[in-house]
Write a protein that holds these residues in place. Structure first.
Motif, PDB file in Angstrom:
ATOM      1  N   THR A  86       2.930  25.467   8.930  1.00  0.00           N
ATOM      2  CA  THR A  86       3.630  26.648   8.402  1.00  0.00           C
ATOM      3  C   THR A  86       2.843  27.285   7.263  1.00  0.00           C
ATOM      4  OG1 THR A  86       5.775  25.651   8.924  1.00  0.00           O
ATOM      5  CG2 THR A  86       5.802  27.490   7.397  1.00  0.00           C
ATOM      6  N   VAL A  87       2.337  26.447   6.352  1.00  0.00           N
ATOM      7  CA  VAL A  87       1.573  26.953   5.198  1.00  0.00           C
ATOM      8  C   VAL A  87       0.302  27.655   5.662  1.00  0.00           C
ATOM      9  CG1 VAL A  87       0.265  26.271   3.135  1.00  0.00           C
ATOM     10  CG2 VAL A  87       2.495  25.247   3.590  1.00  0.00           C
ATOM     11  N   VAL A  88      -0.439  27.026   6.580  1.00  0.00           N
ATOM     12  CA  VAL A  88      -1.695  27.617   7.069  1.00  0.00           C
ATOM     13  C   VAL A  88      -1.418  28.926   7.804  1.00  0.00           C
ATOM     14  CG1 VAL A  88      -3.688  27.280   8.576  1.00  0.00           C
ATOM     15  CG2 VAL A  88      -2.831  25.371   7.206  1.00  0.00           C
ATOM     16  N   VAL A  89      -0.396  28.922   8.684  1.00  0.00           N
ATOM     17  CA  VAL A  89      -0.021  30.143   9.412  1.00  0.00           C
ATOM     18  C   VAL A  89       0.376  31.254   8.436  1.00  0.00           C
ATOM     19  CG1 VAL A  89       1.706  31.155  10.974  1.00  0.00           C
ATOM     20  CG2 VAL A  89       0.659  28.967  11.553  1.00  0.00           C
ATOM     21  N   ALA A  90       1.185  30.906   7.425  1.00  0.00           N
ATOM     22  CA  ALA A  90       1.645  31.903   6.449  1.00  0.00           C
ATOM     23  C   ALA A  90       0.482  32.502   5.666  1.00  0.00           C
ATOM     24  CB  ALA A  90       2.657  31.280   5.495  1.00  0.00           C
ATOM     25  N   GLN A  91      -0.488  31.649   5.265  1.00  0.00           N
ATOM     26  CA  GLN A  91      -1.622  32.168   4.488  1.00  0.00           C
ATOM     27  C   GLN A  91      -2.526  33.057   5.349  1.00  0.00           C
ATOM     28  OE1 GLN A  91      -3.764  29.738   1.776  1.00  0.00           O
ATOM     29  NE2 GLN A  91      -1.951  28.689   0.976  1.00  0.00           N
ATOM     30  N   TYR A  92      -2.738  32.668   6.609  1.00  0.00           N
ATOM     31  CA  TYR A  92      -3.515  33.542   7.504  1.00  0.00           C
ATOM     32  C   TYR A  92      -2.781  34.854   7.769  1.00  0.00           C
ATOM     33  CZ  TYR A  92      -7.338  30.350   8.667  1.00  0.00           C
ATOM     34  OH  TYR A  92      -8.454  29.561   8.614  1.00  0.00           O
ATOM     35  N   LYS A  93      -1.467  34.786   7.911  1.00  0.00           N
ATOM     36  CA  LYS A  93      -0.663  35.997   8.095  1.00  0.00           C
ATOM     37  C   LYS A  93      -0.805  36.911   6.885  1.00  0.00           C
ATOM     38  CE  LYS A  93       2.531  38.634  10.023  1.00  0.00           C
ATOM     39  NZ  LYS A  93       2.232  39.415  11.242  1.00  0.00           N
ATOM     40  N   GLY A  94      -0.757  36.318   5.687  1.00  0.00           N
ATOM     41  CA  GLY A  94      -0.916  37.107   4.465  1.00  0.00           C
ATOM     42  C   GLY A  94      -2.283  37.765   4.364  1.00  0.00           C
ATOM     43  N   SER A  95      -3.311  37.077   4.889  1.00  0.00           N
ATOM     44  CA  SER A  95      -4.672  37.634   4.821  1.00  0.00           C
ATOM     45  C   SER A  95      -4.944  38.639   5.940  1.00  0.00           C
ATOM     46  CB  SER A  95      -5.701  36.495   4.900  1.00  0.00           C
ATOM     47  OG  SER A  95      -5.704  35.911   6.200  1.00  0.00           O
ATOM     48  N   GLY A  96      -4.018  38.725   6.921  1.00  0.00           N
ATOM     49  CA  GLY A  96      -4.164  39.703   8.012  1.00  0.00           C
ATOM     50  C   GLY A  96      -5.039  39.247   9.161  1.00  0.00           C
ATOM     51  N   THR A 308      12.533  28.937   2.812  1.00  0.00           N
ATOM     52  CA  THR A 308      12.098  30.344   2.745  1.00  0.00           C
ATOM     53  C   THR A 308      10.896  30.509   1.825  1.00  0.00           C
ATOM     54  OG1 THR A 308      14.410  31.000   3.041  1.00  0.00           O
ATOM     55  CG2 THR A 308      12.878  32.713   2.326  1.00  0.00           C
ATOM     56  N   ILE A 309      10.887  29.778   0.724  1.00  0.00           N
ATOM     57  CA  ILE A 309       9.832  29.976  -0.282  1.00  0.00           C
ATOM     58  C   ILE A 309       8.457  29.578   0.241  1.00  0.00           C
ATOM     59  CG2 ILE A 309       9.865  27.737  -1.484  1.00  0.00           C
ATOM     60  CD1 ILE A 309       9.927  29.403  -4.123  1.00  0.00           C
ATOM     61  N   VAL A 310       8.402  28.717   1.254  1.00  0.00           N
ATOM     62  CA  VAL A 310       7.103  28.330   1.836  1.00  0.00           C
ATOM     63  C   VAL A 310       6.426  29.556   2.447  1.00  0.00           C
ATOM     64  CG1 VAL A 310       5.948  26.919   3.588  1.00  0.00           C
ATOM     65  CG2 VAL A 310       7.852  25.963   2.278  1.00  0.00           C
ATOM     66  N   THR A 311       7.184  30.342   3.210  1.00  0.00           N
ATOM     67  CA  THR A 311       6.639  31.561   3.813  1.00  0.00           C
ATOM     68  C   THR A 311       6.302  32.597   2.740  1.00  0.00           C
ATOM     69  OG1 THR A 311       7.964  31.189   5.799  1.00  0.00           O
ATOM     70  CG2 THR A 311       7.088  33.408   5.477  1.00  0.00           C
ATOM     71  N   VAL A 312       7.202  32.781   1.773  1.00  0.00           N
ATOM     72  CA  VAL A 312       7.020  33.805   0.736  1.00  0.00           C
ATOM     73  C   VAL A 312       5.771  33.511  -0.101  1.00  0.00           C
ATOM     74  CG1 VAL A 312       8.019  34.820  -1.358  1.00  0.00           C
ATOM     75  CG2 VAL A 312       9.480  34.384   0.628  1.00  0.00           C
ATOM     76  N   VAL A 313       5.693  32.302  -0.648  1.00  0.00           N
ATOM     77  CA  VAL A 313       4.549  31.953  -1.499  1.00  0.00           C
ATOM     78  C   VAL A 313       3.267  31.850  -0.670  1.00  0.00           C
ATOM     79  CG1 VAL A 313       3.572  30.142  -2.993  1.00  0.00           C
ATOM     80  CG2 VAL A 313       5.956  30.843  -3.260  1.00  0.00           C
ATOM     81  N   GLY A 314       3.362  31.300   0.548  1.00  0.00           N
ATOM     82  CA  GLY A 314       2.189  31.197   1.413  1.00  0.00           C
ATOM     83  C   GLY A 314       1.560  32.548   1.684  1.00  0.00           C
ATOM     84  N   GLN A 315       2.378  33.553   1.978  1.00  0.00           N
ATOM     85  CA  GLN A 315       1.846  34.893   2.247  1.00  0.00           C
ATOM     86  C   GLN A 315       1.311  35.552   0.970  1.00  0.00           C
ATOM     87  OE1 GLN A 315       4.127  37.464   4.805  1.00  0.00           O
ATOM     88  NE2 GLN A 315       4.575  35.844   6.272  1.00  0.00           N
TER      89      GLN A 315
END
Length: 462
Positions: A86-96, A308-315
């Motif tokens: 989830t963390v890796v997916v969220a950070q890649y999502k945030g980076s586009g 929820t905060i995992v997605t928010v902070v990850g992105q």
């Protein structure tokens, strides 16, 4: 006019505390609400299931509770790896980077499923020694029921692993509605089958075992069907699950392995306290089981915030926006404590009808009330910093510190202090729960200290 003014004030509050450059309050609410509904259903259905198995007697409740403490220990190991995904997916999502989002999602499903298969086979092969070591002092009828439930639960691990991995990936990209739908399919089917097998066919623990397997594998089938046939953004194919890039696996495991180790030590400590409780007798096991089920109801909104905060902070971290991450973490912590206070004020006066769901022996009702009251007061200042804050730090890549801290405080305070208060000093169940509350405070204080510094966001995950 008054309503219009109130609406503007509410919007101003949401803009101030839940809007930043990375996302606004509407996006956060859209993420949070499906997770909240999911948590409410999971906890509510857990209550219903516990109440249903209560009709089969105190021995059945005790057996299910004992094995579920082991199930939680094992399942949380691969849920931890799913959280890494989830963390890796969220950070890649945030980076586009959509291509890497897809690869991270596939790697998450594959690695978590293989891990669950290995754990399930191990437990099935060694179920007798496991039960004798952990619960050997329990009565014969409790152990017989526990054996059936443990073997059946082990068979179901791959099913729930697939669902957790897919839901974790979907939460990472912000698709919490799809995650909610999959979770509801699995959990509602579980309850319906329990009604048939336990209440109608009077199959007791065996009925619950059949229900959990059918529900989890049906949920896994739906999750994979959604991933390959219905989802239009991740672009996954079946063959992607059989190709796991080593570099991607390292990123997932960088978060997942420390968290998995934490969960093993953390829930291992819980298992050890369960051994203390088993030695106190069947009534003590039932008191702990019912108190635990009710405490989870009080924590529903706060638990949803911690997911929820995992997605928010990850992105936010994926976009490189540390200020947004700091702002949202502070807002989530205050909101978490406020939700715990509000739910406590609403539900504690309703204790009698709530505990009546379980039809407990009259001798333990007062003990349940005291444990729940103390826990409800303690969790308002302590729960958010102990559970929501480490989720946020982990989403930023700070997995080693959070895991080591959790492991050390768990064993030093919850286990050792729990034994001293519960067994040596004779406080019983209340002593075990007081030790847990103390552990929340110490752990939360260490996480706050970490959050005030800069090291928690210094890791380069992607």
């Amino acid at each position: 006019m008054k309503q219009l003014r109130l609406r503007f004030q509410q919007k101003g509050f949401l803009d101030k505390y839940f809007t930043g450059e990375s996302m606004d309050y509407r996006q956060i609410i859209a993420l949070f609400l499906p997770i909240l509904i999911d948590q409410a259903f999971i906890v509510g259905l857990n209550l219903v299931n516990t109440a249903m198995i209560s009709s089969s007697g105190v021995a059945a409740v005790s057996a299910v509770n004992m094995v579920d403490s082991l199930n939680i220990f094992l399942i949380n190991v691969f849920v931890a790896v799913a959280t890494g995904g989830t963390v890796v997916v969220a950070q890649y999502k945030g980076s586009g980077n959509d291509l890497m989002v897809s690869r991270a999602s596939a790697s998450t499903v594959s690695s978590v499923s293989m891990l669950a298969l290995g754990i399930g086979l191990l437990i099935m092969g060694f179920h007798n020694p496991v039960l004798n070591v952990l619960f050997g002092s329990a009565s014969a009828d409790v152990l017989d029921s526990a054996r059936i439930y443990l073997i059946g639960s082990s068979i179901s691990y791959v099913g729930i692993a697939v669902v957790q991995a897919v839901c974790g990936a979907l939460r990472g990209v912000g698709k919490t509605r799809a995650s909610l739908a999959l979770s509801l399919i699995m959990n509602l089917l579980y309850v319906l089958l329990n009604v048939v097998f336990i209440n109608v066919l009077d199959m007791g623990v065996l009925g619950m075992t059949l229900a959990v397997n059918i529900a989890r594998y049906a949920g896994a089938a739906c999750a994979l069907y959604y991933l390959f046939k219905l989802d239009g953004t991740l672009h996954l194919r079946i063959r992607d699950l059989f190709h796991i890039p080593l570099s991607m696996l390292k990123k997932i495991m960088f978060i997942g392995v420390p968290f998995a180790a934490e969960q093993m030590f953390f829930n291992g400590g819980k298992l050890l306290t369960q051994v203390f409780i088993v030695s106190l007798g069947t009534y003590a096991i039932a008191t702990n089981a019912i108190s635990g089920s009710l405490a989870m109801v009080f924590q529903i909104p706060a638990s949803a915030l911690s997911l929820t905060i995992v997605t928010v902070v990850g992105q936010c971290i994926g976009r490189g926006n540390i200020e947004d991450a700091r702002k949202f973490i502070k807002s989530f912590l205050w909101l978490g404590s406020a939700s715990l206070a509000l739910i406590g004020l609403i539900l504690m006066p309703l204790f009698r009808p709530l505990v009546g769901i379980f039809d407990p022996p009259p001798e333990i009702v007062d003990d349940i009330f005291l444990v729940l009251l103390v826990n409800t007061i303690a969790q308002v200042p302590l729960w958010a910093i102990s559970f929501i804050l480490p989720s946020a730090l982990r989403a930023a890549g700070d997995s080693k510190f959070t895991s080591i801290t959790s492991m050390m405080t768990m064993w030093l305070f919850r286990v050792i202090l729990g034994y001293i208060l519960g067994i040596v000093l004779g406080f019983g169940i209340l002593g075990v729960w007081l030790a847990m509350n103390c552990e929340w405070g110490v752990r939360g204080a260490l996480f706050l200290w970490r959050f005030r510094g800069k090291k928690w966001y210094a890791h380069k995950l992607i």
